[in-house]
Scaffold this motif. Structure first.
Motif, PDB file in Angstrom:
ATOM      1  N   ASN A   1       0.807  -1.221   0.000  1.00 31.80           N
ATOM      2  CA  ASN A   1       0.000   0.000   0.000  1.00 31.80           C
ATOM      3  C   ASN A   1       0.837   1.268   0.000  1.00 31.80           C
ATOM      4  N   GLU A   2       2.060   1.167   0.462  1.00 29.51           N
ATOM      5  CA  GLU A   2       2.941   2.335   0.485  1.00 29.51           C
ATOM      6  C   GLU A   2       3.505   2.628  -0.903  1.00 29.51           C
ATOM      7  N   ARG A   3       3.283   1.734  -1.873  1.00 28.69           N
ATOM      8  CA  ARG A   3       3.818   1.930  -3.213  1.00 28.69           C
ATOM      9  C   ARG A   3       2.892   2.778  -4.081  1.00 28.69           C
ATOM     10  N   LYS A   4       1.738   3.157  -3.554  1.00 26.86           N
ATOM     11  CA  LYS A   4       0.841   4.005  -4.321  1.00 26.86           C
ATOM     12  C   LYS A   4       1.397   5.425  -4.345  1.00 26.86           C
ATOM     13  N   ALA A   5       1.094   6.117  -5.422  1.00 22.33           N
ATOM     14  CA  ALA A   5       1.598   7.470  -5.599  1.00 22.33           C
ATOM     15  C   ALA A   5       0.568   8.282  -6.373  1.00 22.33           C
TER      16      ALA A   5
ATOM     17  N   MET B   1       5.528   7.868  -1.428  1.00 20.10           N
ATOM     18  CA  MET B   1       6.147   7.540  -0.152  1.00 20.10           C
ATOM     19  C   MET B   1       7.636   7.302  -0.353  1.00 20.10           C
ATOM     20  N   ILE B   2       8.409   7.755   0.627  1.00 21.52           N
ATOM     21  CA  ILE B   2       9.831   7.421   0.644  1.00 21.52           C
ATOM     22  C   ILE B   2      10.197   7.047   2.076  1.00 21.52           C
ATOM     23  N   ALA B   3      11.262   6.313   2.187  1.00 18.29           N
ATOM     24  CA  ALA B   3      11.747   5.919   3.511  1.00 18.29           C
ATOM     25  C   ALA B   3      12.333   7.147   4.202  1.00 18.29           C
ATOM     26  N   ASN B   4      12.038   7.308   5.469  1.00 19.70           N
ATOM     27  CA  ASN B   4      12.554   8.456   6.234  1.00 19.70           C
ATOM     28  C   ASN B   4      14.075   8.532   6.198  1.00 19.70           C
TER      29      ASN B   4
ATOM     30  N   TYR C   1       8.120   5.996   7.102  1.00 16.79           N
ATOM     31  CA  TYR C   1       7.860   6.616   5.809  1.00 16.79           C
ATOM     32  C   TYR C   1       7.393   8.060   5.913  1.00 16.79           C
ATOM     33  N   SER C   2       7.674   8.793   4.839  1.00 13.32           N
ATOM     34  CA  SER C   2       7.149  10.140   4.645  1.00 13.32           C
ATOM     35  C   SER C   2       6.613  10.228   3.227  1.00 13.32           C
ATOM     36  N   PHE C   3       5.706  11.185   3.021  1.00 15.51           N
ATOM     37  CA  PHE C   3       5.162  11.407   1.684  1.00 15.51           C
ATOM     38  C   PHE C   3       5.951  12.551   1.070  1.00 15.51           C
ATOM     39  N   PHE C   4       6.600  12.272  -0.055  1.00 16.71           N
ATOM     40  CA  PHE C   4       7.429  13.234  -0.774  1.00 16.71           C
ATOM     41  C   PHE C   4       6.584  13.875  -1.871  1.00 16.71           C
TER      42      PHE C   4
END
Length: 180
Positions: free
Chosen positions: A75-79, A97-100, A166-169
């Motif tokens: 689910n974190e792969r959605k953009a 999403m990107i890793a912090n 994760y953070s949203f870039f």
């Protein structure tokens, strides 16, 4: 069901030409590029402006694909990817999403790019190619340098912390509609 009308109204008010939200694959990327190209053609845009917009779109979509693939949670792969227009420019926006742990390095690279003038960007681009500085995801930041060179604008970005991993870039670039 009012949310559908609200989304539509927002898209009209913000002059959004195209939006895609979901998982990005090479096939979806091709489809998004094709739809965007048709939208630009229907607006009768000059070929050199279309080429700049297209190049920036490709770089943004490649960044989404590269960095989304690296995340382990499906689910974190959605953009999200959007193209909008104003009277004097096209606005290309993406978010993923990107890793912090990757934020500091990315932020430093984007700040360096934003600190450079036209000649500085050209030299930095050459330096990255000569030094073959590749990250573990296969990029050297060439795409962001290329976007800055094509747009002639500073890169706009933001990191919104989601959780401890994760953070949203969010990323935005503007392309002038006037030929230089």
């Amino acid at each position: 069901m009012n949310y559908i009308y609200n989304i539509h109204k927002t898209m009209v008010e913000e002059n959004i030409i195209l939006v895609y939200e979901g998982e990005f694959t090479q096939e979806i990327t091709k489809a998004v590029l094709s739809m965007a190209e048709k939208k630009l053609d229907s607006k009768g845009e000059e070929s050199n402006i279309k080429r700049k917009v297209f190049n920036v779109m490709v770089e943004c979509l490649q960044n989404i694909c590269k960095h989304s693939e690296a995340l382990s949670v499906p689910n974190e792969r959605k953009a999200i990817f959007m193209i909008g227009s104003e009277e004097d420019c096209y606005i290309i926006t993406s978010g993923n999403m990107i890793a912090n742990k990757d934020i500091q390095g990315l932020s430093e690279k984007l700040e360096k790019i934003n600190s450079l003038d036209k000649d500085g960007l050209k030299n930095f681009y050459k330096e990255l190619i000569q030094n073959n500085e590749m990250s573990d995801k296969g990029g050297a930041g060439l795409g962001f340098v290329d976007i800055a060179r094509k747009s002639g604008q500073k890169l706009e970005y933001n990191f919104e912390k989601v959780d401890s991993e994760y953070s949203f870039f969010s990323f935005k670039s503007k392309i002038a509609r006037i030929s230089e």
